[in-house]
Design a protein around this motif. Sequence first.
Motif, PDB file in Angstrom:
ATOM      1  N   UNK A   1      30.352   9.210  23.897  1.00 51.13           N
ATOM      2  CA  UNK A   1      30.688   7.754  23.431  1.00 51.13           C
ATOM      3  C   UNK A   1      32.170   7.898  22.811  1.00 51.13           C
ATOM      4  N   UNK A   2      32.383   8.801  21.962  1.00 57.24           N
ATOM      5  CA  UNK A   2      33.707   8.901  21.017  1.00 57.24           C
ATOM      6  C   UNK A   2      34.817   9.060  22.369  1.00 57.24           C
TER       7      UNK A   2
ATOM      8  N   UNK B   1      23.768   3.958  18.921  1.00 58.74           N
ATOM      9  CA  UNK B   1      24.889   4.994  18.798  1.00 58.74           C
ATOM     10  C   UNK B   1      26.293   4.505  19.122  1.00 58.74           C
ATOM     11  N   UNK B   2      26.440   3.746  20.148  1.00 56.27           N
ATOM     12  CA  UNK B   2      27.636   3.122  20.706  1.00 56.27           C
ATOM     13  C   UNK B   2      28.093   2.288  19.920  1.00 56.27           C
ATOM     14  N   UNK B   3      27.176   1.257  19.524  1.00 53.77           N
ATOM     15  CA  UNK B   3      27.545   0.133  18.465  1.00 53.77           C
ATOM     16  C   UNK B   3      28.038   0.621  17.306  1.00 53.77           C
ATOM     17  N   UNK B   4      27.284   1.551  16.547  1.00 52.83           N
ATOM     18  CA  UNK B   4      27.817   1.886  15.185  1.00 52.83           C
ATOM     19  C   UNK B   4      29.327   2.891  15.370  1.00 52.83           C
ATOM     20  N   UNK B   5      29.327   3.545  16.451  1.00 54.65           N
ATOM     21  CA  UNK B   5      30.636   4.161  16.491  1.00 54.65           C
ATOM     22  C   UNK B   5      31.601   3.153  17.046  1.00 54.65           C
ATOM     23  N   UNK B   6      31.592   2.195  17.752  1.00 51.28           N
ATOM     24  CA  UNK B   6      32.657   1.253  17.853  1.00 51.28           C
ATOM     25  C   UNK B   6      33.048   0.455  16.661  1.00 51.28           C
TER      26      UNK B   6
ATOM     27  N   UNK C   1      35.666   5.487  23.923  1.00 56.24           N
ATOM     28  CA  UNK C   1      36.156   4.545  23.041  1.00 56.24           C
ATOM     29  C   UNK C   1      37.595   4.868  22.726  1.00 56.24           C
ATOM     30  N   UNK C   2      37.972   6.087  22.533  1.00 56.42           N
ATOM     31  CA  UNK C   2      39.168   6.736  22.498  1.00 56.42           C
ATOM     32  C   UNK C   2      40.066   6.093  23.561  1.00 56.42           C
ATOM     33  N   UNK C   3      39.659   6.327  24.683  1.00 55.21           N
ATOM     34  CA  UNK C   3      40.292   6.160  26.172  1.00 55.21           C
ATOM     35  C   UNK C   3      40.320   4.519  26.017  1.00 55.21           C
ATOM     36  N   UNK C   4      39.358   3.853  25.692  1.00 54.51           N
ATOM     37  CA  UNK C   4      39.172   2.396  26.028  1.00 54.51           C
ATOM     38  C   UNK C   4      40.081   1.621  25.168  1.00 54.51           C
ATOM     39  N   UNK C   5      40.094   2.104  23.894  1.00 54.51           N
ATOM     40  CA  UNK C   5      40.735   1.442  22.763  1.00 54.51           C
ATOM     41  C   UNK C   5      42.308   1.900  22.728  1.00 54.51           C
ATOM     42  N   UNK C   6      42.582   3.055  23.402  1.00 53.97           N
ATOM     43  CA  UNK C   6      43.972   3.764  23.156  1.00 53.97           C
ATOM     44  C   UNK C   6      44.390   3.967  21.698  1.00 53.97           C
ATOM     45  N   UNK C   7      43.449   4.220  20.864  1.00 54.00           N
ATOM     46  CA  UNK C   7      43.462   4.590  19.715  1.00 54.00           C
ATOM     47  C   UNK C   7      42.908   5.786  19.149  1.00 54.00           C
ATOM     48  N   UNK C   8      43.051   6.903  18.880  1.00 51.74           N
ATOM     49  CA  UNK C   8      42.318   8.196  18.307  1.00 51.74           C
ATOM     50  C   UNK C   8      41.281   7.865  17.390  1.00 51.74           C
ATOM     51  N   UNK C   9      40.075   8.474  17.203  1.00 47.47           N
ATOM     52  CA  UNK C   9      39.125   8.141  16.254  1.00 47.47           C
ATOM     53  C   UNK C   9      39.895   8.627  15.096  1.00 47.47           C
ATOM     54  N   UNK C  10      39.845   7.549  13.924  1.00 53.48           N
ATOM     55  CA  UNK C  10      40.706   7.657  12.997  1.00 53.48           C
ATOM     56  C   UNK C  10      40.138   8.148  11.481  1.00 53.48           C
ATOM     57  N   UNK C  11      38.946   9.032  11.812  1.00 54.44           N
ATOM     58  CA  UNK C  11      38.178   9.389  10.621  1.00 54.44           C
ATOM     59  C   UNK C  11      38.293  10.769  10.435  1.00 54.44           C
ATOM     60  N   UNK C  12      37.677  11.448   9.538  1.00 58.07           N
ATOM     61  CA  UNK C  12      37.662  13.083   9.297  1.00 58.07           C
ATOM     62  C   UNK C  12      36.399  13.748   9.829  1.00 58.07           C
ATOM     63  N   UNK C  13      35.510  12.961  10.388  1.00 56.02           N
ATOM     64  CA  UNK C  13      34.339  13.451  11.037  1.00 56.02           C
ATOM     65  C   UNK C  13      33.526  12.215  11.657  1.00 56.02           C
TER      66      UNK C  13
END
Length: 885
Positions: free
Chosen positions: A276-277, A334-339, A280-292
């Motif tokens: 999922x991560x 899981x996907x909802x909360x990660x999004x 979403x990084x590919x679909x949003x074009x933005x790298x996951x922004x947090x430490x974990x």
Amino acid sequence: MSRFLILLCLLPFPLRAEWHAHGGWEVCACKGHLLRSFPVDPEAAHAGNGRKYARDREIDVKHVRLELDPDFDHRSLAGKATLTFAPIAKPLTQLHLDAVDLAVSEVASSAELKDWDAGKTAITLTFTQPVAPGTETTVTVTYTAEPEDGWFYRTGAMGYPEGDDHFWTQGEPERHRHWFPGYDYPNERFTSEVICRVPRGMTVLSNGRLVEESQAGDKTLFHWKQEEEHVNYLISVVGGHFKKLEAKHGDLPLAFLTPPSEFAVAENSFRDTAAILAFFEKETGVKYPWAKYYSVCVADFIAGGMENTSVTTLTTGTLFSSESENLRTTHRLDAHEIAHQWFGNLVTCKDWSHLWLNEGFATYYTHLYDAEKSGGDEMRYQLLGDLRQIVANPDEKPIVWRGYGDPMEQFDYRAYPKGSWVLHMLRSQLGADLFRTTITTYLDRHRNTVATTHDLATVFEEVSGRSWDEFFDQWVFHGGEPQLKVDYAWDEIRGQAKLTVRQTQKVSEAVLLFDFPLPVRFIDEDGGRHDFTLRIHETTEDFYFSLPEKAKIVRIDPDLTVLAGIDFTPANPLLHAQLENPDDAIGRLLAATALGGRKDQDSLDRLGKTLVGDPFHGVRIEAARALAKTRTREAFEVLATSLDQEDARVRDEVVAGLTGFYSESAYATLHEQVTKEKNPDILADALAALGKYPNDEVRPLLLAALDRESFRNRVASAAIQALRLSPDPSLAGPLREHLAAKAADYPTGDYGRALDVLAVVSKKADEATREETRRFLLGFLDHPKEGLRRASIGALGTLGDLRSIGALRTFADSRDPGRAETLAAADAIRQLNGEKPQATEVGDLRREVLELQGELKILRESLEILKKQGEAAVKGVTPDRAKGG
């Protein structure tokens, strides 16, 4: 009339209230001396019209530091909260911190304090000298709390499994004020850190990075730092006994934690997280922004999940065993909360009226992941389910709505599925690539800030070059959806197809006549497709299409791109061809729906063939529902002979369809399914339906099922619910004994429902049995689980014994009229008195009156204090005389 105006009418004559635009209502003595100013509620309408707007930001909060010592035995905590802030535009004389029922022992500040006051809902700090704009200042509040909201314990002493003791927090929308003081509104961002000490052997999770874990006597100290800004409600602290699975997404640490008693099934819910991560990084074009990214499951969570920055809280109810086959999954939650880590956390809605910017995005990106994981048909199937829910709702409130009383009123279908559908329509009109570019731009532009719907619309306009004013006006800032009645005709002489489209929704100031593109498709005998896009913008419109031949299939919005209720039932030849079109799963599903309820053998045969042979599970499920709707012996036979379904989702729907029939054949089929079914969820559905049959075999079967082991005791719970359908007073004793002995084996909600079944079964029992049940239920009125207290209150109303009224009055006469237990007790007393249930609006009025009574009492007490202050001022006792109004 507003509540405040009603209170005003009740004020003693010598006192009056005046409105001042700068400071709110001022209660004045008859001589005009200002005694006290009641500041405007920051959530209240600025013009008294009931609309909610974002708070003014007097300060910029830089950092929040929390030092916490939880006490599991007393379900309390000791805390020290330090806020670092700077005034924004004006010198700051007073600082108001949101804080509910905190016992404050000390307040310190880097700026000299003249005074501080800890009220019921806020802490007010008065500085000796105004703090100049831009001056960085710290305030530290030392306090203790026994929170009734925001912070929740789950311990063995409360009836949870031994060895699973833990606590968790929940901030959204504005709950954190119940356990630490701060700025509890979503339009302010800051960094944070949490230092928490717990008994050895326990662990603590919070936002950001773990910077320290050390031993201090019999305690372990955990120090977490969130180094990127986020809003107040996203702070999370979870502590207790947990077991952990770990993984990595690149260099990003991943973990999934559960209480020890739940850990055996944890892996089932963790399997999609890394994928999922990556998606979403590919679909949003933005790298996951947090430490974990951690997920932690907690008992009796108040929602499915909560997307706290870098550490999501999930309900243990999302966990499932492999025995349920594909009936249960965590991947969507899981996907909802990660999004949300992008939509809601990286960019947060400025106020609750724009909540859909959080929840609509999370819902839609879950659907996008479904397409990635399972294909486009699965995504469209989920969208169709959402669409049906939306268009069936008569509510006319818009998505962006400022008329709410409580922020929780915003957390409904408008923010979730309807918000998702707005995004889907935008993506459908722009195309996936341009939509993706727009979203990347939106996230990059507004990252680490708050946003509004206008901010999103502006980016769509800039990237696409199109005006989206009308789109957002009708779909987001107005309510309702288009309801379409579509008719089709073929003119053989002219070689033309005709479509008549009518918008049938009631048009008003709340719901517009919509203007939107509507795709249609005509398919030839040889499979040739002819696609057109219609502009729908009138009440009734006729459209003509020159085609090479008469269409074999006519589809309205074939790719499911428009949020509209579409009433279109083509003639049988068109419908039958649609049911067999291998390239159109949603078309086949809609054809199956249209055949539901038809009693002719041809329709039954076609649905039966679809039920056993269609390649898409959603179509087979719809065929089962269509047959169940028919309710004939022939339809029953088709269902009964289709139970051999490899896909558990379809088999479960077939069983659900069979439960809608009542006959010896239906009983025999369900009974046989109970004896051979291995899936506990499907078994539970079949078992629950047997309760309506007065068969001598049923009661022993249900009693035996009480002791059958299954995940979360689902089979036993179903057997108990089956007892409700044909209450047998002789079973009251065995059921009561079972519930007394097995309380720890049931989830709280299932056990609460079982208490009500016990009341139903005992209602017509002999006096002694009924009294034993009553005393058993009374024993739960002081249970530490709120859910069981509330359930026992309802069960006492169901039991119907007037001797319970005194105990119920204890709750009904509470000073907190909005509390769930208070409302449940009032309903139970009405039930015992033989009163009819109140209409919703009457219930609301009653709550309003109770609240008014409470507020009037508080206001009278305040006025008495003001009167004494005024008398003292006249005598020259007070050192600071207020200036005249």
